[in-house]
Write an enzyme that holds these catalytic residues in place. Structure first.
Site, PDB file in Angstrom:
ATOM      1  N   MET A  24      12.802  -4.364 -19.219  1.00 57.57           N
ATOM      2  CA  MET A  24      11.809  -2.973 -19.693  1.00 57.57           C
ATOM      3  C   MET A  24      12.679  -4.244 -21.940  1.00 57.57           C
ATOM      4  O   MET A  24      11.712  -3.266 -21.950  1.00 57.57           O
ATOM      5  CB  MET A  24      12.076  -1.502 -19.941  1.00 57.57           C
ATOM      6  N   HIS A  31      21.445  -7.831 -18.912  1.00 61.72           N
ATOM      7  CA  HIS A  31      20.036  -8.571 -17.748  1.00 61.72           C
ATOM      8  C   HIS A  31      20.708 -10.010 -18.448  1.00 61.72           C
ATOM      9  O   HIS A  31      19.293  -9.942 -17.765  1.00 61.72           O
ATOM     10  CB  HIS A  31      18.612  -8.183 -19.404  1.00 61.72           C
ATOM     11  N   GLN A 146      16.521   1.824  -7.334  1.00 66.88           N
ATOM     12  CA  GLN A 146      15.457   0.596  -7.662  1.00 66.88           C
ATOM     13  C   GLN A 146      15.697   0.097  -6.410  1.00 66.88           C
ATOM     14  O   GLN A 146      15.082  -0.483  -6.292  1.00 66.88           O
ATOM     15  CB  GLN A 146      15.561   0.733  -8.932  1.00 66.88           C
ATOM     16  N   LYS A 177      26.606  -0.957 -19.167  1.00 68.29           N
ATOM     17  CA  LYS A 177      25.622  -1.095 -20.007  1.00 68.29           C
ATOM     18  C   LYS A 177      24.949  -0.813 -19.577  1.00 68.29           C
ATOM     19  O   LYS A 177      23.844  -1.206 -18.854  1.00 68.29           O
ATOM     20  CB  LYS A 177      25.527  -2.887 -20.567  1.00 68.29           C
ATOM     21  N   SER A 178      23.848   0.005 -21.077  1.00 66.71           N
ATOM     22  CA  SER A 178      22.026   0.465 -21.261  1.00 66.71           C
ATOM     23  C   SER A 178      22.179   0.751 -22.443  1.00 66.71           C
ATOM     24  O   SER A 178      22.350   0.723 -23.322  1.00 66.71           O
ATOM     25  CB  SER A 178      22.395   1.458 -20.393  1.00 66.71           C
ATOM     26  N   SER A 179      20.153   0.204 -22.808  1.00 68.87           N
ATOM     27  CA  SER A 179      19.569   0.377 -23.463  1.00 68.87           C
ATOM     28  C   SER A 179      19.505   1.872 -23.935  1.00 68.87           C
ATOM     29  O   SER A 179      19.308   2.114 -25.125  1.00 68.87           O
ATOM     30  CB  SER A 179      18.432   0.079 -23.009  1.00 68.87           C
TER      31      SER A 179
HETATM   32  P1  AMP Z   1      15.717  -2.144 -17.980  1.00 71.77           P
HETATM   33  O1  AMP Z   1      14.930  -2.903 -18.487  1.00 71.77           O
HETATM   34  O2  AMP Z   1      16.530  -1.230 -17.848  1.00 71.77           O
HETATM   35  O3  AMP Z   1      14.635  -1.758 -16.686  1.00 71.77           O
HETATM   36  O4  AMP Z   1      16.304  -2.826 -16.219  1.00 71.77           O
HETATM   37  C1  AMP Z   1      15.513  -3.924 -16.007  1.00 71.77           C
HETATM   38  C2  AMP Z   1      16.707  -4.665 -15.163  1.00 71.77           C
HETATM   39  O5  AMP Z   1      18.082  -4.786 -15.859  1.00 71.77           O
HETATM   40  C3  AMP Z   1      16.547  -3.824 -13.761  1.00 71.77           C
HETATM   41  O6  AMP Z   1      16.845  -5.051 -12.354  1.00 71.77           O
HETATM   42  C4  AMP Z   1      18.412  -4.018 -13.650  1.00 71.77           C
HETATM   43  O7  AMP Z   1      19.346  -3.322 -12.896  1.00 71.77           O
HETATM   44  C5  AMP Z   1      19.444  -4.463 -14.500  1.00 71.77           C
HETATM   45  N1  AMP Z   1      20.246  -3.912 -15.184  1.00 71.77           N
HETATM   46  C6  AMP Z   1      20.143  -2.926 -16.510  1.00 71.77           C
HETATM   47  N2  AMP Z   1      21.617  -2.506 -16.428  1.00 71.77           N
HETATM   48  C7  AMP Z   1      22.148  -3.064 -16.701  1.00 71.77           C
HETATM   49  C8  AMP Z   1      23.493  -4.138 -16.165  1.00 71.77           C
HETATM   50  N3  AMP Z   1      24.600  -2.901 -17.133  1.00 71.77           N
HETATM   51  N4  AMP Z   1      24.050  -4.705 -15.821  1.00 71.77           N
HETATM   52  C9  AMP Z   1      23.780  -5.436 -14.484  1.00 71.77           C
HETATM   53  N5  AMP Z   1      21.978  -5.432 -14.693  1.00 71.77           N
HETATM   54  C10 AMP Z   1      21.594  -4.184 -15.296  1.00 71.77           C
END
Ligand code: AMP
Length: 277
Positions: A24, A31, A146, A177-179
């Protein structure tokens, strides 16, 4: 790096046997680790950037979700990514009359807390699989339920794609890590690593043979004391996504908890790291 925004452009690009990395946007090291895994597979990498309205409930953060396509493309260019697909909502959903549901693995946890969320995820991922016909796709274990949904969907619907699930990338203090970490206040950011610390402590206690229920309860108490409001903190089987007291290779502890209005999710696997199915 080529930026594609329509289905017609995708068709015209004629990308064969590619590796898909759905996101996203608001990209971070987590990512990028998926992108690097994709590059190792020796096929063109397509990163999709799409804030999927179908996976947000009405009360969630769709409108304030961070968006920064230009910076994302810069990061991806630096990783040698060949294609970015960043479509509009209208391009992906001229209408929504069909949806994909994976009920068995979504009844509890994120599925219960966020009704409709996984239908949105499964639907958009299924559509992306149809649009690109990737040979492989990479997802993060951070979103463990997911992963279960996507694995089950590809099996149930006979989608011929190799799935790669990559370990969670963390800050130095352990916070995944997370947005959405950007929503945390400074004080909440200080408390946030307690979530991973308690997941680890609990995993350690359970693998050493301590009583599961009391190890889980102890962790919940610690989290509550640190200011978290807990949605769930449970030992589960990552394939069925059901609670369990019996350990096996697919055992994981999963957690979701809020600091103020910001909801954090995280997990630890007790034994193996599944990276491919
Ligand atoms: P998102 O943009 O949050 O939908 O995440 C896109 C992809 O990145 C998904 O497969 C998430 O599981 C993965 N993702 C998000 N945060 C992390 C992280 N800290 N480490 C590894 N993968 C991640």
């Amino acid at each position: 790096l080529k930026l594609l925004s329509t289905l017609a452009e995708v068709k015209e690009a004629e990308i064969d046997g590619l590796v898909l990395v759905p996101t996203m946007g608001a990209l971070h090291e987590g990512h990028l680790s998926l992108v690097r895994k994709g590059s190792q597979l020796g096929k063109p990498v397509v990163v999709t950037i799409f804030v999927n309205p179908l996976q947000f409930a009405a009360n969630e953060d769709l409108s304030r979700y961070p968006r920064n396509l230009e910076q994302d493309c810069q990061l991806l260019g630096g990783e040698g990514v060949e294609y970015v697909f960043a479509p509009s909502v209208a391009e992906i959903y001229p209408r929504v009359s069909s949806k994909v549901s994976v009920p068995e693995v979504t009844e509890e946890f994120e599925g219960a807390k966020r009704p409709g969320h996984f239908d949105g995820v499964a639907t958009v991922v299924c559509k992306l699989f149809q649009i690109f016909r990737p040979s492989a796709a990479v997802f993060g274990l951070k979103d463990l339920q997911q992963c279960a949904v996507i694995e089950r969907m590809t099996q149930d619907l006979n989608i011929p794609v190799q799935l790669c699930f990559e370990p969670t990338v963390r800050e130095n203090d352990g916070l995944a890590k997370s947005s959405r970490n950007a929503y945390l206040t400074a004080a909440q950011r200080n408390s946030a690593p307690v979530l991973y610390r308690e997941l680890n402590r609990c995993a350690e206690a359970i693998s050493q043979g301590n009583n599961v229920a009391s190890a889980l309860e102890q962790a919940r108490v610690q989290l509550t004391d640190a200011g978290f409001s807990i949605d769930y903190f449970e030992l589960i089987d990552r394939i069925s996504f059901r609670r369990t007291e019996n350990l096996n290779k697919d055992s994981a502890i999963i957690a979701a908890a809020k600091l103020g209005t910001t909801r954090l999710i995280d997990n630890v696997l007790l034994f193996t790291t599944p990276n491919m199915s």
